[in-house]
Scaffold this motif. Structure first.
Motif, PDB file in Angstrom:
ATOM      1  N   TYR A   1       1.135  -1.798  -0.470  1.00 13.78           N
ATOM      2  CA  TYR A   1      -0.059  -0.218   0.197  1.00 13.78           C
ATOM      3  C   TYR A   1       0.969   0.870  -0.241  1.00 13.78           C
ATOM      4  O   TYR A   1       2.311   0.849   0.766  1.00 13.78           O
ATOM      5  CB  TYR A   1      -1.276  -0.200   0.956  1.00 13.78           C
ATOM      6  N   PHE A   2       0.467   2.272  -0.281  1.00 10.65           N
ATOM      7  CA  PHE A   2       1.207   4.012  -0.635  1.00 10.65           C
ATOM      8  C   PHE A   2       0.048   4.384   0.208  1.00 10.65           C
ATOM      9  O   PHE A   2      -1.024   4.700   0.512  1.00 10.65           O
ATOM     10  CB  PHE A   2       0.789   4.420  -1.851  1.00 10.65           C
ATOM     11  N   ALA A   3       0.665   4.764   1.266  1.00 11.72           N
ATOM     12  CA  ALA A   3       0.479   6.377   1.758  1.00 11.72           C
ATOM     13  C   ALA A   3       0.647   7.568   1.355  1.00 11.72           C
ATOM     14  O   ALA A   3       1.309   8.060   1.144  1.00 11.72           O
ATOM     15  CB  ALA A   3       0.517   6.109   3.553  1.00 11.72           C
ATOM     16  N   GLY A   4      -0.744   8.330   0.860  1.00 14.57           N
ATOM     17  CA  GLY A   4      -0.197   9.496   0.151  1.00 14.57           C
ATOM     18  C   GLY A   4      -2.025   9.372  -1.863  1.00 14.57           C
ATOM     19  O   GLY A   4      -1.978   8.561  -1.918  1.00 14.57           O
ATOM     20  N   PRO A   5      -1.491  10.063  -1.893  1.00 14.75           N
ATOM     21  CA  PRO A   5      -2.446  10.549  -2.862  1.00 14.75           C
ATOM     22  C   PRO A   5      -2.094  10.013  -4.442  1.00 14.75           C
ATOM     23  O   PRO A   5      -1.957  11.117  -5.266  1.00 14.75           O
ATOM     24  CB  PRO A   5      -2.579  12.695  -3.545  1.00 14.75           C
ATOM     25  N   ALA A   6      -1.474   8.532  -4.273  1.00 18.67           N
ATOM     26  CA  ALA A   6      -1.106   7.622  -5.225  1.00 18.67           C
ATOM     27  C   ALA A   6      -2.059   7.651  -5.880  1.00 18.67           C
ATOM     28  O   ALA A   6      -3.545   7.430  -5.714  1.00 18.67           O
ATOM     29  CB  ALA A   6      -0.154   7.235  -5.159  1.00 18.67           C
ATOM     30  N   GLU A   7      -2.440   7.575  -7.376  1.00 22.34           N
ATOM     31  CA  GLU A   7      -3.049   7.543  -8.811  1.00 22.34           C
ATOM     32  C   GLU A   7      -2.730   6.749 -10.030  1.00 22.34           C
ATOM     33  O   GLU A   7      -3.648   6.024 -10.089  1.00 22.34           O
ATOM     34  CB  GLU A   7      -3.633   8.853  -9.678  1.00 22.34           C
ATOM     35  N   ARG A   8      -1.248   6.656  -9.793  1.00 27.07           N
ATOM     36  CA  ARG A   8      -0.918   5.316 -10.591  1.00 27.07           C
ATOM     37  C   ARG A   8       0.644   5.291  -9.563  1.00 27.07           C
ATOM     38  O   ARG A   8       1.204   5.214  -9.353  1.00 27.07           O
ATOM     39  CB  ARG A   8      -0.205   6.125 -11.891  1.00 27.07           C
ATOM     40  N   VAL A   9       0.791   3.892 -10.264  1.00 28.18           N
ATOM     41  CA  VAL A   9       1.936   2.884  -9.112  1.00 28.18           C
ATOM     42  C   VAL A   9       2.616   2.106 -10.824  1.00 28.18           C
ATOM     43  O   VAL A   9       1.645   1.102 -10.788  1.00 28.18           O
ATOM     44  CB  VAL A   9       1.800   1.769  -7.786  1.00 28.18           C
ATOM     45  N   THR A  10       4.156   2.696 -10.524  1.00 26.81           N
ATOM     46  CA  THR A  10       4.419   1.625 -11.259  1.00 26.81           C
ATOM     47  C   THR A  10       5.914   1.014 -10.935  1.00 26.81           C
ATOM     48  O   THR A  10       6.390   1.104 -10.041  1.00 26.81           O
ATOM     49  CB  THR A  10       4.791   2.424 -12.136  1.00 26.81           C
TER      50      THR A  10
ATOM     51  N   ALA B   1      11.651  -9.784  -6.231  1.00 29.41           N
ATOM     52  CA  ALA B   1      13.125 -10.275  -6.823  1.00 29.41           C
ATOM     53  C   ALA B   1      13.399  -9.408  -7.923  1.00 29.41           C
ATOM     54  O   ALA B   1      14.460  -8.987  -8.012  1.00 29.41           O
ATOM     55  CB  ALA B   1      13.591 -11.237  -6.428  1.00 29.41           C
ATOM     56  N   VAL B   2      12.009  -8.864  -8.372  1.00 26.72           N
ATOM     57  CA  VAL B   2      12.657  -9.262 -10.433  1.00 26.72           C
ATOM     58  C   VAL B   2      12.046  -7.006 -10.433  1.00 26.72           C
ATOM     59  O   VAL B   2      11.879  -6.547 -11.358  1.00 26.72           O
ATOM     60  CB  VAL B   2      11.730  -9.679 -10.947  1.00 26.72           C
ATOM     61  N   LEU B   3      11.405  -6.558  -9.363  1.00 22.99           N
ATOM     62  CA  LEU B   3      10.950  -5.387  -8.903  1.00 22.99           C
ATOM     63  C   LEU B   3      12.000  -4.627  -9.307  1.00 22.99           C
ATOM     64  O   LEU B   3      13.309  -4.799  -8.642  1.00 22.99           O
ATOM     65  CB  LEU B   3      10.531  -4.992  -7.934  1.00 22.99           C
ATOM     66  N   THR B   4      11.962  -3.753  -9.924  1.00 21.49           N
ATOM     67  CA  THR B   4      12.167  -1.784  -9.538  1.00 21.49           C
ATOM     68  C   THR B   4      12.363  -1.552  -8.428  1.00 21.49           C
ATOM     69  O   THR B   4      11.563  -1.212  -8.181  1.00 21.49           O
ATOM     70  CB  THR B   4      13.085  -1.121 -11.074  1.00 21.49           C
ATOM     71  N   PRO B   5      13.165  -0.015  -8.034  1.00 19.82           N
ATOM     72  CA  PRO B   5      11.856   0.475  -7.235  1.00 19.82           C
ATOM     73  C   PRO B   5      10.563   0.963  -7.820  1.00 19.82           C
ATOM     74  O   PRO B   5      10.497   1.465  -9.220  1.00 19.82           O
ATOM     75  CB  PRO B   5      12.992   1.485  -6.545  1.00 19.82           C
ATOM     76  N   LEU B   6       9.793   0.784  -6.742  1.00 23.70           N
ATOM     77  CA  LEU B   6       8.235   0.706  -6.978  1.00 23.70           C
ATOM     78  C   LEU B   6       8.127   2.205  -7.522  1.00 23.70           C
ATOM     79  O   LEU B   6       8.669   3.845  -6.659  1.00 23.70           O
ATOM     80  CB  LEU B   6       7.849   1.100  -6.121  1.00 23.70           C
ATOM     81  N   ILE B   7       7.088   3.475  -7.611  1.00 22.62           N
ATOM     82  CA  ILE B   7       7.464   5.078  -8.076  1.00 22.62           C
ATOM     83  C   ILE B   7       5.627   5.008  -8.276  1.00 22.62           C
ATOM     84  O   ILE B   7       4.452   4.242  -8.613  1.00 22.62           O
ATOM     85  CB  ILE B   7       7.312   5.107 -10.048  1.00 22.62           C
ATOM     86  N   ALA B   8       5.361   6.329  -7.056  1.00 19.50           N
ATOM     87  CA  ALA B   8       3.985   7.073  -6.982  1.00 19.50           C
ATOM     88  C   ALA B   8       3.752   7.634  -8.204  1.00 19.50           C
ATOM     89  O   ALA B   8       4.909   8.732  -7.756  1.00 19.50           O
ATOM     90  CB  ALA B   8       3.692   6.565  -6.564  1.00 19.50           C
ATOM     91  N   TYR B   9       2.874   8.407  -8.410  1.00 24.16           N
ATOM     92  CA  TYR B   9       1.944   9.801  -9.489  1.00 24.16           C
ATOM     93  C   TYR B   9       0.970  10.198  -8.843  1.00 24.16           C
ATOM     94  O   TYR B   9      -0.025   8.963  -8.487  1.00 24.16           O
ATOM     95  CB  TYR B   9       2.440   8.902 -11.241  1.00 24.16           C
ATOM     96  N   ASP B  10       0.729  11.003  -8.557  1.00 28.32           N
ATOM     97  CA  ASP B  10      -0.511  11.687  -8.544  1.00 28.32           C
ATOM     98  C   ASP B  10      -1.398  12.147  -9.613  1.00 28.32           C
ATOM     99  O   ASP B  10      -1.226  10.893 -10.720  1.00 28.32           O
ATOM    100  CB  ASP B  10       0.121  13.281  -7.653  1.00 28.32           C
ATOM    101  N   ALA B  11      -2.530  12.546 -10.035  1.00 24.93           N
ATOM    102  CA  ALA B  11      -3.924  13.009 -10.368  1.00 24.93           C
ATOM    103  C   ALA B  11      -3.529  13.232 -11.656  1.00 24.93           C
ATOM    104  O   ALA B  11      -3.334  13.304 -12.638  1.00 24.93           O
ATOM    105  CB  ALA B  11      -4.824  13.094  -9.974  1.00 24.93           C
ATOM    106  N   ASP B  12      -2.471  14.222 -11.252  1.00 28.33           N
ATOM    107  CA  ASP B  12      -1.560  15.082 -12.349  1.00 28.33           C
ATOM    108  C   ASP B  12      -0.088  14.517 -13.472  1.00 28.33           C
ATOM    109  O   ASP B  12       0.195  14.713 -13.877  1.00 28.33           O
ATOM    110  CB  ASP B  12      -1.051  16.695 -12.424  1.00 28.33           C
ATOM    111  N   GLY B  13      -0.061  13.698 -12.802  1.00 26.38           N
ATOM    112  CA  GLY B  13       0.895  12.596 -13.492  1.00 26.38           C
ATOM    113  C   GLY B  13       2.390  12.431 -12.738  1.00 26.38           C
ATOM    114  O   GLY B  13       3.815  12.712 -13.043  1.00 26.38           O
ATOM    115  N   LYS B  14       2.543  13.914 -11.701  1.00 25.76           N
ATOM    116  CA  LYS B  14       3.342  14.213 -11.050  1.00 25.76           C
ATOM    117  C   LYS B  14       3.823  12.995 -10.305  1.00 25.76           C
ATOM    118  O   LYS B  14       2.943  12.424  -9.602  1.00 25.76           O
ATOM    119  CB  LYS B  14       3.313  15.773 -10.337  1.00 25.76           C
ATOM    120  N   ARG B  15       5.151  12.376  -9.806  1.00 18.71           N
ATOM    121  CA  ARG B  15       6.203  11.800  -9.703  1.00 18.71           C
ATOM    122  C   ARG B  15       6.338  11.671  -8.229  1.00 18.71           C
ATOM    123  O   ARG B  15       7.187  13.296  -7.690  1.00 18.71           O
ATOM    124  CB  ARG B  15       7.240  11.542 -10.087  1.00 18.71           C
TER     125      ARG B  15
END
Length: 237
Positions: free
Chosen positions: A176-185, A220-234
Motif C-alpha cells: 500500500y501507498f500512504a499518499g495521493p497516489a493515482e498510479r504505481v509502476t 525479486a524482479v522489481l525495480t524501485p516502485l514509483i508513485a504518481y499523483d492525478a496530474d502525473g507528477k512523480r
C-alpha cells in the motif's frame, strides 16, 4: 679362518628341523578374507558410525528414564469425563472493505484487506495488509504483512510483499501507498509495468496496489516502485 668365514659356514649348514612347505591355498584364502572384510568395513563405515550415535542416544534416554516402581499398582478405575468446552476463535474482521483483485483460483478470488495490528513493540503500527481467498461469503487469509518501523501512514510505500506460491497459486506482489497516489509502476526486465489500485475505504489517503503475477512473478524482479499523483507528477524519488 676368520669370523666372517665362520658366519658363512654357519649359513651353509642345514636346519636341525626342516621347515614345512607353505600352504599356498590357505594363504590365498586368508588373503581373500582379509580383502573382503576391508571392503565391507569401507562400505559400512557410515552405517556403523550412525549406529554408534543411535546407541549413544538410546542409552542416554534410558539413563534419564525413572526407575520402575518396586510394586506394580493396580490400574485406576476408568471414569467418564465430559470433554472440555471449546471456545470458538474469533474470526478476523477486515478493517474497511475487502478488495477483489480479479484473480480467480480454485480456492476463490484473491483479495486484499486491512487487519488490525496490536503490538506493544510497534506503537506506530495499527494496521497491516492481508492477502487471502474469497469464495462466496467465506474469507481465508493466506499472507499477512505490515510495516515494522515508524508509522504505518507515513508518506510512501509500505508492507510490500507477495510473490510466494501458496496452494499452487502465485500470490501477487502487493502493498500500500500512504499518499495521493493515482498510479504505481515498476520496471521488470526493462519494461514498465503498472499496478492495479484501490483506495482503502477506511482511509482514502491509503491506496492498496497489486501486480498481475504474469507480469511480476515475484518481488525479486522489481525495480524501485514509483508513485504518481492525478496530474502525473512523480510522488517518489
Amino acid at each position: 679362518m676368520n669370523e666372517l668365514d665362520d658366519f658363512r659356514a654357519a649359513l651353509r649348514q642345514p636346519p636341525e628341523e626342516p621347515f614345512a612347505e607353505p600352504d599356498l591355498a590357505a594363504i590365498m584364502a586368508g588373503g581373500r578374507r582379509i580383502r573382503r572384510r576391508r571392503r565391507l568395513l569401507t562400505g559400512t563405515a557410515g552405517v556403523a558410525a550412525a549406529a554408534a550415535v543411535v546407541l549413544v542416544v538410546v542409552f542416554a534416554i534410558q539413563l534419564r528414564q525413572p526407575a520402575p516402581a518396586p510394586v506394580a499398582q493396580p490400574p485406576a478405575p476408568a471414569t467418564s469425563a465430559a470433554p472440555a468446552p471449546t471456545t470458538p476463535q474469533p474470526v478476523e474482521q477486515p478493517i474497511g472493505d475487502v478488495v477483489g483483485t480479479g484473480i480467480r483460483t480454485t480456492d476463490g478470488e484473491i483479495v486484499l484487506y486491512a487487519r488490525a495490528v496490536d503490538a506493544p513493540e510497534l506503537p506506530g503500527i495499527r494496521f497491516g495488509l492481508v492477502a487471502g481467498f474469497r469464495s462466496g461469503t467465506s474469507l481465508q487469509s493466506v499472507l499477512a504483512t505490515n510495516e515494522f518501523r515508524g508509522s504505518d501512514r507515513s508518506f510512501g510505500f509500505h508492507a510490500t510483499d507477495g510473490g510466494e506460491v501458496i496452494r499452487n497459486q502465485v500470490i501477487p506482489v502487493f502493498g500500500y501507498f500512504a499518499g495521493p497516489a493515482e498510479r504505481v509502476t515498476t520496471t521488470v526486465h526493462g519494461r514498465t509495468v503498472e499496478a492495479k489500485l484501490a483506495k482503502w475505504s477506511a482511509d482514502p489517503g491509503v491506496v492498496f496496489f497489486w501486480f498481475n503475477p504474469d507480469e511480476v512473478p515475484n518481488s525479486a524482479v522489481l525495480t524501485p516502485l514509483i508513485a504518481y499523483d492525478a496530474d502525473g507528477k512523480r510522488l517518489t524519488k
